[in-house]
Design a protein around this motif. Structure first.
Motif, PDB file in Angstrom:
ATOM      1  N   ARG A  80       0.862  -1.182   0.000  1.00 48.21           N
ATOM      2  CA  ARG A  80       0.000   0.000   0.000  1.00 48.21           C
ATOM      3  C   ARG A  80       0.898   1.231   0.000  1.00 48.21           C
ATOM      4  NH1 ARG A  80      -2.396  -2.885  -1.765  1.00 48.21           N
ATOM      5  NH2 ARG A  80      -4.041  -4.267  -1.064  1.00 48.21           N
ATOM      6  N   LEU A  81       0.438   2.304  -0.645  1.00 48.64           N
ATOM      7  CA  LEU A  81       1.250   3.519  -0.726  1.00 48.64           C
ATOM      8  C   LEU A  81       1.608   3.989   0.680  1.00 48.64           C
ATOM      9  CD1 LEU A  81       2.509   5.504  -2.688  1.00 48.64           C
ATOM     10  CD2 LEU A  81       0.409   6.838  -2.626  1.00 48.64           C
ATOM     11  N   GLY A  82       2.910   4.157   0.935  1.00 50.31           N
ATOM     12  CA  GLY A  82       3.383   4.559   2.256  1.00 50.31           C
ATOM     13  C   GLY A  82       4.030   3.419   3.020  1.00 50.31           C
ATOM     14  N   ASP A  83       3.812   2.184   2.565  1.00 54.41           N
ATOM     15  CA  ASP A  83       4.409   1.016   3.232  1.00 54.41           C
ATOM     16  C   ASP A  83       5.939   1.011   3.150  1.00 54.41           C
ATOM     17  OD1 ASP A  83       1.941   0.049   3.824  1.00 54.41           O
ATOM     18  OD2 ASP A  83       1.989  -1.694   2.487  1.00 54.41           O
ATOM     19  N   ARG A  84       6.464   1.518   2.050  1.00 58.17           N
ATOM     20  CA  ARG A  84       7.923   1.483   1.837  1.00 58.17           C
ATOM     21  C   ARG A  84       8.315   2.698   0.995  1.00 58.17           C
ATOM     22  NH1 ARG A  84       8.419  -2.998  -3.148  1.00 58.17           N
ATOM     23  NH2 ARG A  84       6.582  -2.216  -4.231  1.00 58.17           N
ATOM     24  N   ILE A  85       9.577   3.025   1.041  1.00 55.05           N
ATOM     25  CA  ILE A  85      10.088   4.139   0.250  1.00 55.05           C
ATOM     26  C   ILE A  85      10.266   3.666  -1.194  1.00 55.05           C
ATOM     27  CG2 ILE A  85      12.108   5.639  -0.088  1.00 55.05           C
ATOM     28  CD1 ILE A  85      12.396   5.608   2.998  1.00 55.05           C
ATOM     29  N   LEU A  86       9.795   4.483  -2.120  1.00 54.97           N
ATOM     30  CA  LEU A  86       9.839   4.103  -3.533  1.00 54.97           C
ATOM     31  C   LEU A  86      10.851   4.956  -4.274  1.00 54.97           C
ATOM     32  CD1 LEU A  86       5.983   3.894  -4.175  1.00 54.97           C
ATOM     33  CD2 LEU A  86       7.573   1.961  -3.911  1.00 54.97           C
ATOM     34  N   PHE A  87      11.633   4.325  -5.106  1.00 53.46           N
ATOM     35  CA  PHE A  87      12.597   5.061  -5.921  1.00 53.46           C
ATOM     36  C   PHE A  87      12.949   4.235  -7.155  1.00 53.46           C
ATOM     37  CE2 PHE A  87      14.554   2.816  -2.445  1.00 53.46           C
ATOM     38  CZ  PHE A  87      15.590   2.104  -3.026  1.00 53.46           C
ATOM     39  N   VAL A 122      11.632   5.178 -15.241  1.00 49.74           N
ATOM     40  CA  VAL A 122      12.242   6.499 -15.343  1.00 49.74           C
ATOM     41  C   VAL A 122      11.187   7.596 -15.494  1.00 49.74           C
ATOM     42  CG1 VAL A 122      12.643   6.343 -17.857  1.00 49.74           C
ATOM     43  CG2 VAL A 122      14.115   7.788 -16.468  1.00 49.74           C
ATOM     44  N   GLU A 123      10.066   7.286 -16.173  1.00 42.28           N
ATOM     45  CA  GLU A 123       9.015   8.301 -16.346  1.00 42.28           C
ATOM     46  C   GLU A 123       8.326   8.610 -15.021  1.00 42.28           C
ATOM     47  OE1 GLU A 123       7.164   5.941 -19.405  1.00 42.28           O
ATOM     48  OE2 GLU A 123       7.113   7.689 -20.697  1.00 42.28           O
ATOM     49  N   THR A 124       8.162   7.565 -14.205  1.00 43.53           N
ATOM     50  CA  THR A 124       7.562   7.778 -12.887  1.00 43.53           C
ATOM     51  C   THR A 124       8.474   8.678 -12.059  1.00 43.53           C
ATOM     52  OG1 THR A 124       6.556   5.591 -13.027  1.00 43.53           O
ATOM     53  CG2 THR A 124       6.614   6.610 -10.854  1.00 43.53           C
ATOM     54  N   GLU A 125       9.769   8.408 -12.134  1.00 43.50           N
ATOM     55  CA  GLU A 125      10.717   9.226 -11.374  1.00 43.50           C
ATOM     56  C   GLU A 125      10.680  10.680 -11.823  1.00 43.50           C
ATOM     57  OE1 GLU A 125      14.832   9.366 -12.179  1.00 43.50           O
ATOM     58  OE2 GLU A 125      15.390   9.085 -10.078  1.00 43.50           O
ATOM     59  N   GLN A 126      10.668  10.887 -13.154  1.00 39.18           N
ATOM     60  CA  GLN A 126      10.663  12.256 -13.671  1.00 39.18           C
ATOM     61  C   GLN A 126       9.409  13.012 -13.240  1.00 39.18           C
ATOM     62  OE1 GLN A 126      11.269  11.425 -17.796  1.00 39.18           O
ATOM     63  NE2 GLN A 126      13.499  11.348 -17.594  1.00 39.18           N
ATOM     64  N   SER A 127       8.260  12.351 -13.331  1.00 40.42           N
ATOM     65  CA  SER A 127       7.033  13.064 -12.966  1.00 40.42           C
ATOM     66  C   SER A 127       6.962  13.271 -11.451  1.00 40.42           C
ATOM     67  CB  SER A 127       5.795  12.335 -13.489  1.00 40.42           C
ATOM     68  OG  SER A 127       5.663  11.089 -12.878  1.00 40.42           O
ATOM     69  N   LEU A 128       7.554  12.354 -10.688  1.00 42.19           N
ATOM     70  CA  LEU A 128       7.589  12.536  -9.233  1.00 42.19           C
ATOM     71  C   LEU A 128       8.439  13.763  -8.874  1.00 42.19           C
ATOM     72  CD1 LEU A 128       6.806  11.514  -6.420  1.00 42.19           C
ATOM     73  CD2 LEU A 128       8.886  10.130  -6.432  1.00 42.19           C
ATOM     74  N   ARG A 129       9.598  13.922  -9.547  1.00 45.91           N
ATOM     75  CA  ARG A 129      10.433  15.115  -9.334  1.00 45.91           C
ATOM     76  C   ARG A 129       9.653  16.387  -9.648  1.00 45.91           C
ATOM     77  NH1 ARG A 129      16.093  13.993  -8.914  1.00 45.91           N
ATOM     78  NH2 ARG A 129      16.569  11.906  -9.665  1.00 45.91           N
ATOM     79  N   GLU A 130       8.915  16.326 -10.759  1.00 42.05           N
ATOM     80  CA  GLU A 130       8.097  17.463 -11.182  1.00 42.05           C
ATOM     81  C   GLU A 130       7.080  17.810 -10.081  1.00 42.05           C
ATOM     82  OE1 GLU A 130       8.627  18.784 -14.246  1.00 42.05           O
ATOM     83  OE2 GLU A 130       7.151  20.371 -13.840  1.00 42.05           O
ATOM     84  N   THR A 142      12.615  10.477  -5.049  1.00 41.12           N
ATOM     85  CA  THR A 142      12.370   9.370  -4.118  1.00 41.12           C
ATOM     86  C   THR A 142      11.081   9.637  -3.356  1.00 41.12           C
ATOM     87  OG1 THR A 142      14.703   8.849  -3.847  1.00 41.12           O
ATOM     88  CG2 THR A 142      13.251   8.227  -2.038  1.00 41.12           C
ATOM     89  N   CYS A 143      10.211   8.648  -3.341  1.00 38.81           N
ATOM     90  CA  CYS A 143       8.935   8.824  -2.653  1.00 38.81           C
ATOM     91  C   CYS A 143       9.087   8.336  -1.211  1.00 38.81           C
ATOM     92  CB  CYS A 143       7.833   8.061  -3.389  1.00 38.81           C
ATOM     93  SG  CYS A 143       6.182   8.542  -2.895  1.00 38.81           S
ATOM     94  N   GLY A 144       9.470   9.274  -0.326  1.00 34.97           N
ATOM     95  CA  GLY A 144       9.670   8.976   1.093  1.00 34.97           C
ATOM     96  C   GLY A 144       8.664   9.736   1.942  1.00 34.97           C
TER      97      GLY A 144
END
Ligand SMILES: [Zn+2]
Length: 384
Positions: A80-87, A122-130, A142-144
């Motif tokens: 579930r979102l928040g269970d672990r850090i995503l990168f 890589v696209e998920t990472e780029q949009s997350l940075r955005e 990094t989704c922390g």
């Protein structure tokens, strides 16, 4: 658990206990029911039903058998979102329902992360940075904890349109109305020591290599390039995995991928052609161009042959999910059906199939007003 093993009704042991505990986390079997203690369990009727329900929901083949595909899907489903850090891990993408939830949130807020496929690419990472830049969080991709907090604080504001679908069709439109310069990966199923479905003297691996060569020849005649994912040899060892085939197409920067298979079924009456494209009901997402391409393939095959129309369907297979371009898997008939086998065994029939597939490729790139009647597009018209 070894990724090579498969488990089905009647099996028992620690691996079955692990499968049952994963199903229990998802609420598909009761948690307390452990007939033989915590380290051993039986793959009983209840487990079988739970596995089938899970497979149905996840868009994977419903057979009640836990092999590598189902096992990995079970593993991904628990996050579930928040269970672990995503990168982003280039060599081995993080995968799971938490990644899909993140992608869905990003898309809803207008950050184009490509499609919702549960893979942190890589696209998920780029949009997350955005997104991080927009909300004043350190843009590290990094989704922390800080990013989870920002995601939770933001009211979900749904923007119009689906950026991924628009982007996919824009890429097709930019590519222009001819096949010249396109790179198409043609993927004959199986290979190596895996011969696929057998029907009398016919084998899926040989037939699909032959069909792939016919498709390749026609594509080359239109000015496009075609690569095959494997050779004709039936050497020792396994052929490329679906993930390998997808990786090959991604690395080549291909415009399309066409995977060729035949079906087999214990009931010889089962017959017909089916085309699959990427889709995942659980994530409420499918590839718009995959759907369009699959519909075109199915339409052309059924217009030009007398194969039964088993339609096109979304599937979550690795080959369709991990490819970054529109991809289809065509089941060109049932080799276990005498009628389909007689057709597929005939080289002239395979020529017609190849022509249908190439016509579908061309139609994908034709503007709607230039589209000829189904079944009437001939190869010379496709020349650039
Ligand atoms: Zn196959």
């Amino acid at each position: 658990m070894s990724s090579e093993r498969t488990f089905r009704r009647g099996d028992q042991g620690p691996a079955v206990a692990e499968i049952r505990s994963k199903l229990a986390v998802l609420g598909l079997v009761p948690d307390e029911e452990r007939p033989q203690g915590p380290l051993s369990a039986v793959f009983d009727d209840l487990t079988d039903r739970a596995v089938r329900a899970f497979q149905q929901e996840r868009g994977i083949r419903v057979d009640g058998i836990v092999g590598p595909t189902t096992y990995h899907a079970l593993d991904e489903a628990r996050w579930r979102l928040g269970d672990r850090i995503l990168f982003y891990v280039p060599a081995r993408l993080m995968a799971g329902d938490d990644v899909a939830a993140l992608q869905q949130r990003l898309l809803d807020m207008g950050f184009d992360c490509g499609r919702v496929d549960g893979l942190f690419g890589v696209e998920t990472e780029q949009s997350l940075r955005e997104f991080q830049r927009n909300v004043g969080v350190v843009a590290d991709g990094t989704c922390g904890p800080a990013t989870f907090k920002a995601l939770n604080q933001l009211t979900r504001t749904v923007v119009g349109g689906a950026p991924h679908a628009m982007r996919e069709s824009e890429a097709i439109n930019r590519a222009g109305p001819t096949l010249a310069g396109k790179l198409v990966i043609v993927d004959p199923g199986h290979g190596g020591s895996d011969h696929g479905v057998a029907g009398g003297p016919l084998h899926e691996d040989d037939l699909m290599y032959d069909l792939a060569s016919r498709v390749e020849g026609r594509l080359t005649a239109t000015g496009s390039s075609a690569f095959l994912t494997r050779g004709p040899d039936r050497q020792e060892g396994s052929g490329p995995s679906d993930a390998d085939r997808a990786g090959f197409a991604n690395a080549a920067g291909a415009d399309l991928l066409i995977s060729l298979h035949v079906e087999g079924h214990p009931n010889p009456a089962a017959s017909g052609a089916t085309t699959y494209f990427y889709g995942n009901d659980r994530y409420g997402h499918h590839s718009a161009m995959g759907l369009r391409f699959a519909s075109l393939v199915q339409r052309e095959i059924c217009a030009r042959t007398d194969l039964v129309d088993c339609r096109s369907h979304p599937m979550n297979w690795d080959l369709l999910r991990r490819t970054r371009m529109p991809a289809v898997r065509i089941e060109t008939g049932y080799l276990t059906n005498p009628g389909d086998a007689a057709r597929l065994g005939d080289p002239a029939f395979r020529d017609v199939l190849a022509e249908a597939i190439v016509a579908a490729v061309q139609r994908l790139y034709l503007p709607p007003d230039q589209d000829a009647e189904t079944g009437f597009l001939r190869i010379p018209e496709l020349r650039a």
